[in-house]
Structure formats: C-alpha cells, structure tokens
Scaffold this motif. Structure first.
Motif, PDB file in Angstrom:
ATOM      1  N   MET A  98       0.835  -1.207   0.000  1.00 27.64           N
ATOM      2  CA  MET A  98       0.000   0.000   0.000  1.00 27.64           C
ATOM      3  C   MET A  98       0.867   1.254   0.000  1.00 27.64           C
ATOM      4  SD  MET A  98      -2.947  -1.186   2.678  1.00 27.64           S
ATOM      5  CE  MET A  98      -3.608   0.436   2.887  1.00 27.64           C
ATOM      6  N   LEU A  99       1.925   1.261   0.789  1.00 30.80           N
ATOM      7  CA  LEU A  99       2.811   2.429   0.812  1.00 30.80           C
ATOM      8  C   LEU A  99       3.501   2.617  -0.543  1.00 30.80           C
ATOM      9  CD1 LEU A  99       4.381   2.165   4.385  1.00 30.80           C
ATOM     10  CD2 LEU A  99       2.633   3.753   3.586  1.00 30.80           C
ATOM     11  N   ARG A 100       3.879   1.503  -1.168  1.00 33.47           N
ATOM     12  CA  ARG A 100       4.484   1.600  -2.507  1.00 33.47           C
ATOM     13  C   ARG A 100       3.486   2.182  -3.516  1.00 33.47           C
ATOM     14  NH1 ARG A 100       9.242  -1.126  -3.626  1.00 33.47           N
ATOM     15  NH2 ARG A 100      10.051  -2.297  -1.832  1.00 33.47           N
ATOM     16  N   ARG A 101       2.220   1.780  -3.404  1.00 37.87           N
ATOM     17  CA  ARG A 101       1.192   2.293  -4.307  1.00 37.87           C
ATOM     18  C   ARG A 101       0.994   3.803  -4.088  1.00 37.87           C
ATOM     19  NH1 ARG A 101      -3.147   0.010  -7.049  1.00 37.87           N
ATOM     20  NH2 ARG A 101      -1.589  -1.567  -7.485  1.00 37.87           N
ATOM     21  N   PHE A 102       1.004   4.225  -2.810  1.00 37.07           N
ATOM     22  CA  PHE A 102       0.909   5.666  -2.533  1.00 37.07           C
ATOM     23  C   PHE A 102       2.082   6.416  -3.148  1.00 37.07           C
ATOM     24  CE2 PHE A 102      -1.916   4.655   1.177  1.00 37.07           C
ATOM     25  CZ  PHE A 102      -2.995   5.429   0.760  1.00 37.07           C
ATOM     26  N   ALA A 103       3.274   5.823  -3.077  1.00 34.33           N
ATOM     27  CA  ALA A 103       4.457   6.469  -3.653  1.00 34.33           C
ATOM     28  C   ALA A 103       4.325   6.566  -5.176  1.00 34.33           C
ATOM     29  CB  ALA A 103       5.716   5.695  -3.270  1.00 34.33           C
ATOM     30  N   GLU A 104       3.864   5.491  -5.813  1.00 35.88           N
ATOM     31  CA  GLU A 104       3.684   5.519  -7.274  1.00 35.88           C
ATOM     32  C   GLU A 104       2.645   6.564  -7.675  1.00 35.88           C
ATOM     33  OE1 GLU A 104       2.604   1.554  -8.391  1.00 35.88           O
ATOM     34  OE2 GLU A 104       4.540   0.716  -7.772  1.00 35.88           O
ATOM     35  N   ASP A 105       1.532   6.598  -6.944  1.00 28.19           N
ATOM     36  CA  ASP A 105       0.478   7.566  -7.264  1.00 28.19           C
ATOM     37  C   ASP A 105       0.957   9.000  -7.056  1.00 28.19           C
ATOM     38  OD1 ASP A 105      -1.192   5.497  -7.915  1.00 28.19           O
ATOM     39  OD2 ASP A 105      -2.426   5.624  -6.086  1.00 28.19           O
ATOM     40  N   SER A 106       1.742   9.218  -6.032  1.00 21.95           N
ATOM     41  CA  SER A 106       2.227  10.583  -5.797  1.00 21.95           C
ATOM     42  C   SER A 106       3.186  11.011  -6.901  1.00 21.95           C
ATOM     43  CB  SER A 106       2.881  10.702  -4.425  1.00 21.95           C
ATOM     44  OG  SER A 106       4.002   9.864  -4.336  1.00 21.95           O
ATOM     45  N   LEU A 107       3.960  10.079  -7.454  1.00 25.93           N
ATOM     46  CA  LEU A 107       4.843  10.409  -8.579  1.00 25.93           C
ATOM     47  C   LEU A 107       4.043  10.715  -9.845  1.00 25.93           C
ATOM     48  CD1 LEU A 107       7.730   7.829  -8.147  1.00 25.93           C
ATOM     49  CD2 LEU A 107       7.834  10.301  -7.822  1.00 25.93           C
ATOM     50  N   LYS A 108       2.849  10.149  -9.956  1.00 25.43           N
ATOM     51  CA  LYS A 108       1.995  10.409 -11.114  1.00 25.43           C
ATOM     52  C   LYS A 108       1.221  11.714 -10.970  1.00 25.43           C
ATOM     53  CE  LYS A 108       1.362   5.545 -12.230  1.00 25.43           C
ATOM     54  NZ  LYS A 108       0.430   4.415 -12.246  1.00 25.43           N
ATOM     55  N   GLY A 109       1.347  12.373  -9.805  1.00 22.20           N
ATOM     56  CA  GLY A 109       0.699  13.666  -9.633  1.00 22.20           C
ATOM     57  C   GLY A 109      -0.469  13.670  -8.657  1.00 22.20           C
ATOM     58  N   ASN A 110      -0.735  12.591  -7.988  1.00 19.57           N
ATOM     59  CA  ASN A 110      -1.823  12.549  -7.021  1.00 19.57           C
ATOM     60  C   ASN A 110      -1.362  13.263  -5.744  1.00 19.57           C
ATOM     61  OD1 ASN A 110      -3.793  11.920  -5.145  1.00 19.57           O
ATOM     62  ND2 ASN A 110      -4.030   9.812  -5.852  1.00 19.57           N
ATOM     63  N   ILE A 111      -1.883  14.454  -5.535  1.00 18.04           N
ATOM     64  CA  ILE A 111      -1.428  15.278  -4.421  1.00 18.04           C
ATOM     65  C   ILE A 111      -1.870  14.703  -3.081  1.00 18.04           C
ATOM     66  CG2 ILE A 111      -1.638  17.562  -3.382  1.00 18.04           C
ATOM     67  CD1 ILE A 111      -1.449  18.692  -6.120  1.00 18.04           C
ATOM     68  N   LYS A 112      -3.058  14.108  -3.026  1.00 18.03           N
ATOM     69  CA  LYS A 112      -3.529  13.520  -1.764  1.00 18.03           C
ATOM     70  C   LYS A 112      -2.624  12.368  -1.337  1.00 18.03           C
ATOM     71  CE  LYS A 112      -8.381  14.726  -1.804  1.00 18.03           C
ATOM     72  NZ  LYS A 112      -9.753  14.229  -1.746  1.00 18.03           N
ATOM     73  N   ALA A 113      -2.217  11.538  -2.303  1.00 19.65           N
ATOM     74  CA  ALA A 113      -1.327  10.423  -1.990  1.00 19.65           C
ATOM     75  C   ALA A 113       0.021  10.942  -1.507  1.00 19.65           C
ATOM     76  CB  ALA A 113      -1.144   9.525  -3.206  1.00 19.65           C
ATOM     77  N   ALA A 114       0.536  11.993  -2.170  1.00 24.46           N
ATOM     78  CA  ALA A 114       1.821  12.569  -1.762  1.00 24.46           C
ATOM     79  C   ALA A 114       1.720  13.175  -0.366  1.00 24.46           C
ATOM     80  CB  ALA A 114       2.260  13.630  -2.765  1.00 24.46           C
ATOM     81  N   SER A 115       0.626  13.871  -0.093  1.00 22.50           N
ATOM     82  CA  SER A 115       0.432  14.487   1.220  1.00 22.50           C
ATOM     83  C   SER A 115       0.353  13.413   2.305  1.00 22.50           C
ATOM     84  CB  SER A 115      -0.840  15.324   1.202  1.00 22.50           C
ATOM     85  OG  SER A 115      -1.147  15.788   2.478  1.00 22.50           O
ATOM     86  N   PHE A 116      -0.401  12.363   2.043  1.00 22.48           N
ATOM     87  CA  PHE A 116      -0.531  11.278   3.013  1.00 22.48           C
ATOM     88  C   PHE A 116       0.827  10.647   3.298  1.00 22.48           C
ATOM     89  CE2 PHE A 116      -0.865   6.698   3.745  1.00 22.48           C
ATOM     90  CZ  PHE A 116      -1.562   6.701   4.940  1.00 22.48           C
TER      91      PHE A 116
END
Length: 156
Positions: A98-116
């Motif tokens: 799950m943490l890896r998925r949040f990291a991938e999403d934040s690299l794609k521009g998902n600001i909520k994932a990056a903030s979390f």
C-alpha cells in the motif's frame, strides 16, 4: 423421667432452692437452605432465581479466541502477498504494498497520496534527522552570508 431430671427434681424438692444454672451461652441461629426468612429486595433476588454455583449471568459470554479490531488489522496488513516488480515476483506485506502504491500515485501527480505519504513519514521519522548536519566550514560560510545580507540592508 430420665435419671438426670430425677436427680434435679429431687434436689429441688429437698433443698427448696433453684437448680444450679450453667453459664449462659448466646443462641446461634443457623440458616437452612429452605429458610423462608431470606430477605428479598434490591440486589437480593429470591434464592430460586440466583445464579447457581458454576453458572454466570452471561452463559455464552465472549467466545474464546475472538479477535479484537487491532489484532485483525495487524493480521490483515502484515500478511504476505505476491507482487511482480521489474519482471520478478516478490513477497511483501500488504502494508508495504500500500505504501508503494501511494508512492507511485504521488509520482503520477496525485497530491492527496503525496500528502498522506509525507505526513506518515513526518510522523514516524525522528525529529533529529530533520535537522541538516553542517560542518564547521558550512557554518562559517552561512554566518558570512548572513552578515553580508544584514550589512546590505543597513546600507539601504
């Protein structure tokens, strides 16, 4: 008449005085199981409705081995799953995936994932590691720069 009573009566008759009295002992009344004198009232149910020895008011109770929420979450998040990464299969925990998925999403521009992800990092990282380590030379350069900036402000 028994021999004891006969002796007492003879003494009483002959001497004209009362029989010798034994020291008085208090009368102790013991309750029997079917004594109707049991009081019934607030927090004193009748004996027929009291819990029998070995029985409780909640006979089913909490089932043995029942897990609480924290235990279930621990088991769920730390179970191993199979993940394909760069053509290889790896077994990692669900939590790590799950943490890896949040990291991938934040690299794609998902600001909520990056903030979390950054908030979680800030919460678990020690506070001392946030402060950069400066050598003596770095500190001297910074002091010189601060003095230069302050002297320019004073001249203005």
């Amino acid at each position: 008449m028994s021999r004891d009573k006969k002796d007492r009566s003879e003494k009483h008759d002959h001497q004209g005085e009362s029989p010798p009295s034994a020291p008085k002992q208090p009368i102790v009344r013991r309750r029997s199981e079917d004594d109707p004198d049991d009081t019934v009232g607030y927090r004193r149910p009748p004996r027929a409705h009291q819990f029998k020895p070995g029985r409780s008011g909640n006979p089913k109770g909490r089932p043995k081995g029942r897990k609480n929420e924290a235990t279930m979450l621990n088991e769920l998040l730390f179970q191993k799953i199979l993940v394909r990464e760069r053509g290889r299969e790896r077994r990692i925990t669900l939590f790590e995936a799950m943490l890896r998925r949040f990291a991938e999403d934040s690299l794609k521009g998902n600001i909520k994932a990056a903030s979390f992800l950054l908030n979680r990092f800030g919460a678990v990282s020690p506070t001392d590691s946030r402060q950069p380590d400066f050598s003596d030379d770095d500190e001297a350069v910074l002091k010189a720069y601060v003095q230069e900036v302050l002297s320019k402000e004073d001249n203005s």
